[in-house]
Design a protein around this motif. Structure first.
Motif, PDB file in Angstrom:
ATOM      1  N   VAL A  21       0.098  -1.051  13.910  1.00  7.83           N
ATOM      2  CA  VAL A  21       1.154  -0.072  13.610  1.00  7.83           C
ATOM      3  C   VAL A  21       0.949   1.184  14.450  1.00  7.83           C
ATOM      4  O   VAL A  21       1.883   1.702  15.073  1.00  7.83           O
ATOM      5  CB  VAL A  21       1.171   0.297  12.103  1.00  7.83           C
ATOM      6  CG1 VAL A  21       2.068   1.496  11.844  1.00  7.83           C
ATOM      7  CG2 VAL A  21       1.616  -0.889  11.269  1.00  7.83           C
ATOM      8  N   THR A  27       7.900   0.229  13.985  1.00  9.78           N
ATOM      9  CA  THR A  27       7.906   0.680  12.599  1.00  9.78           C
ATOM     10  C   THR A  27       7.003  -0.210  11.743  1.00  9.78           C
ATOM     11  O   THR A  27       6.684  -1.343  12.129  1.00  9.78           O
ATOM     12  CB  THR A  27       9.324   0.646  12.001  1.00  9.78           C
ATOM     13  OG1 THR A  27       9.750  -0.714  11.921  1.00  9.78           O
ATOM     14  CG2 THR A  27      10.291   1.479  12.825  1.00  9.78           C
ATOM     15  N   VAL A  28       6.623   0.316  10.602  1.00 12.80           N
ATOM     16  CA  VAL A  28       5.804  -0.447   9.661  1.00 12.80           C
ATOM     17  C   VAL A  28       6.533  -1.716   9.249  1.00 12.80           C
ATOM     18  O   VAL A  28       5.939  -2.793   9.176  1.00 12.80           O
ATOM     19  CB  VAL A  28       5.468   0.425   8.420  1.00 12.80           C
ATOM     20  CG1 VAL A  28       4.839  -0.407   7.326  1.00 12.80           C
ATOM     21  CG2 VAL A  28       4.560   1.582   8.813  1.00 12.80           C
ATOM     22  N   THR A  29       7.825  -1.613   9.024  1.00 17.06           N
ATOM     23  CA  THR A  29       8.613  -2.774   8.601  1.00 17.06           C
ATOM     24  C   THR A  29       8.604  -3.873   9.660  1.00 17.06           C
ATOM     25  O   THR A  29       8.450  -5.061   9.338  1.00 17.06           O
ATOM     26  CB  THR A  29      10.064  -2.354   8.285  1.00 17.06           C
ATOM     27  OG1 THR A  29      10.030  -1.312   7.311  1.00 17.06           O
ATOM     28  CG2 THR A  29      10.875  -3.509   7.764  1.00 17.06           C
ATOM     29  N   ALA A  32       5.143  -5.423   9.729  1.00 16.02           N
ATOM     30  CA  ALA A  32       4.946  -6.205   8.505  1.00 16.02           C
ATOM     31  C   ALA A  32       5.662  -7.550   8.599  1.00 16.02           C
ATOM     32  O   ALA A  32       5.110  -8.586   8.215  1.00 16.02           O
ATOM     33  CB  ALA A  32       5.445  -5.412   7.300  1.00 16.02           C
ATOM     34  N   PRO A  39       6.133  -5.033   3.538  1.00 16.39           N
ATOM     35  CA  PRO A  39       6.188  -3.695   4.152  1.00 16.39           C
ATOM     36  C   PRO A  39       5.576  -2.619   3.262  1.00 16.39           C
ATOM     37  O   PRO A  39       4.925  -1.699   3.749  1.00 16.39           O
ATOM     38  CB  PRO A  39       7.678  -3.444   4.357  1.00 16.39           C
ATOM     39  CG  PRO A  39       8.308  -4.788   4.379  1.00 16.39           C
ATOM     40  CD  PRO A  39       7.460  -5.646   3.495  1.00 16.39           C
ATOM     41  N   GLU A  40       5.741  -2.756   1.952  1.00 23.16           N
ATOM     42  CA  GLU A  40       5.163  -1.774   1.031  1.00 23.16           C
ATOM     43  C   GLU A  40       3.641  -1.799   1.090  1.00 23.16           C
ATOM     44  O   GLU A  40       2.994  -0.752   1.066  1.00 23.16           O
ATOM     45  CB  GLU A  40       5.635  -2.035  -0.405  1.00 23.16           C
ATOM     46  CG  GLU A  40       7.115  -1.799  -0.640  1.00 23.16           C
ATOM     47  CD  GLU A  40       7.980  -2.973  -0.193  1.00 23.16           C
ATOM     48  OE1 GLU A  40       7.452  -4.095  -0.048  1.00 23.16           O
ATOM     49  OE2 GLU A  40       9.182  -2.760   0.035  1.00 23.16           O
ATOM     50  N   ARG A  43       2.542  -0.262   4.413  1.00 22.85           N
ATOM     51  CA  ARG A  43       2.777   1.188   4.346  1.00 22.85           C
ATOM     52  C   ARG A  43       1.678   1.867   3.519  1.00 22.85           C
ATOM     53  O   ARG A  43       1.158   2.920   3.884  1.00 22.85           O
ATOM     54  CB  ARG A  43       4.158   1.461   3.748  1.00 22.85           C
ATOM     55  CG  ARG A  43       4.651   2.860   3.949  1.00 22.85           C
ATOM     56  CD  ARG A  43       6.132   3.009   3.571  1.00 22.85           C
ATOM     57  NE  ARG A  43       7.007   2.337   4.535  1.00 22.85           N
ATOM     58  CZ  ARG A  43       7.682   1.215   4.306  1.00 22.85           C
ATOM     59  NH1 ARG A  43       7.624   0.626   3.131  1.00 22.85           N
ATOM     60  NH2 ARG A  43       8.441   0.677   5.242  1.00 22.85           N
ATOM     61  N   ASN A  44       1.287   1.235   2.405  1.00 20.97           N
ATOM     62  CA  ASN A  44       0.208   1.788   1.573  1.00 20.97           C
ATOM     63  C   ASN A  44      -1.121   1.794   2.321  1.00 20.97           C
ATOM     64  O   ASN A  44      -1.898   2.737   2.209  1.00 20.97           O
ATOM     65  CB  ASN A  44       0.074   0.998   0.268  1.00 20.97           C
ATOM     66  CG  ASN A  44       1.192   1.287  -0.690  1.00 20.97           C
ATOM     67  OD1 ASN A  44       1.828   2.339  -0.638  1.00 20.97           O
ATOM     68  ND2 ASN A  44       1.458   0.346  -1.581  1.00 20.97           N
ATOM     69  N   VAL A  46      -1.544   2.021   5.544  1.00 17.10           N
ATOM     70  CA  VAL A  46      -1.470   3.071   6.564  1.00 17.10           C
ATOM     71  C   VAL A  46      -1.665   4.439   5.911  1.00 17.10           C
ATOM     72  O   VAL A  46      -2.416   5.278   6.408  1.00 17.10           O
ATOM     73  CB  VAL A  46      -0.126   3.002   7.335  1.00 17.10           C
ATOM     74  CG1 VAL A  46       0.071   4.226   8.201  1.00 17.10           C
ATOM     75  CG2 VAL A  46      -0.061   1.726   8.172  1.00 17.10           C
ATOM     76  N   ARG A  47      -1.000   4.662   4.780  1.00 16.09           N
ATOM     77  CA  ARG A  47      -1.133   5.946   4.069  1.00 16.09           C
ATOM     78  C   ARG A  47      -2.569   6.203   3.633  1.00 16.09           C
ATOM     79  O   ARG A  47      -3.081   7.308   3.768  1.00 16.09           O
ATOM     80  CB  ARG A  47      -0.225   5.964   2.836  1.00 16.09           C
ATOM     81  CG  ARG A  47       1.074   6.633   3.100  1.00 16.09           C
ATOM     82  CD  ARG A  47       1.793   6.958   1.788  1.00 16.09           C
ATOM     83  NE  ARG A  47       3.190   6.637   1.983  1.00 16.09           N
ATOM     84  CZ  ARG A  47       3.884   5.740   1.316  1.00 16.09           C
ATOM     85  NH1 ARG A  47       3.340   5.079   0.334  1.00 16.09           N
ATOM     86  NH2 ARG A  47       5.137   5.522   1.599  1.00 16.09           N
TER      87      ARG A  47
END
Length: 99
Positions: A21, A27-29, A32, A39-40, A43-44, A46-47
């Motif tokens: 990423v 994008t993350v999506t 993913a 994707p969720e 995203r988690n 990465v966060r």
């Protein structure tokens, strides 16, 4: 509604996905979808990695802080259970001594 079973990914897999990423500019999506990951979830990951580097949102916990919080909550729960047991034992012995 989600599956009854949650997939488990290794830490190495998560690190590689995060690196993809960060380095790809996509994008993350998109990443993913390519990896077949939610994707969720990505995203988690990465966060959380950003928080661990100190780049998260203000007040966001790092992984180490999150682990410590879980440990402290577990300890607190065990101590509360011990206190309840001691209260019941005290009440029992007070009742027995009154006989």
């Amino acid at each position: 509604m989600g599956s009854k079973y949650t997939k488990r990914y290794s830490e190495e897999y998560k690190r590689d996905a995060i690196a993809l990423v960060n380095s790809s500019g996509r994008t993350v999506t998109e990443v993913a979808r390519e990896l077949g990951v939610s994707p969720e979830s990505l995203r988690n990951w990465v966060r959380r990695e950003q928080a661990d580097r100190g780049e998260g949102t203000p007040g966001e916990l790092t992984s180490a802080e999150r682990e410590e919080l879980e440990q402290l909550r577990r300890q607190n729960r065990e101590q509360q259970q011990t206190i309840e047991i001691l209260k019941k034992a005290t009440a029992f012995f007070v009742k027995e001594s009154d006989r």
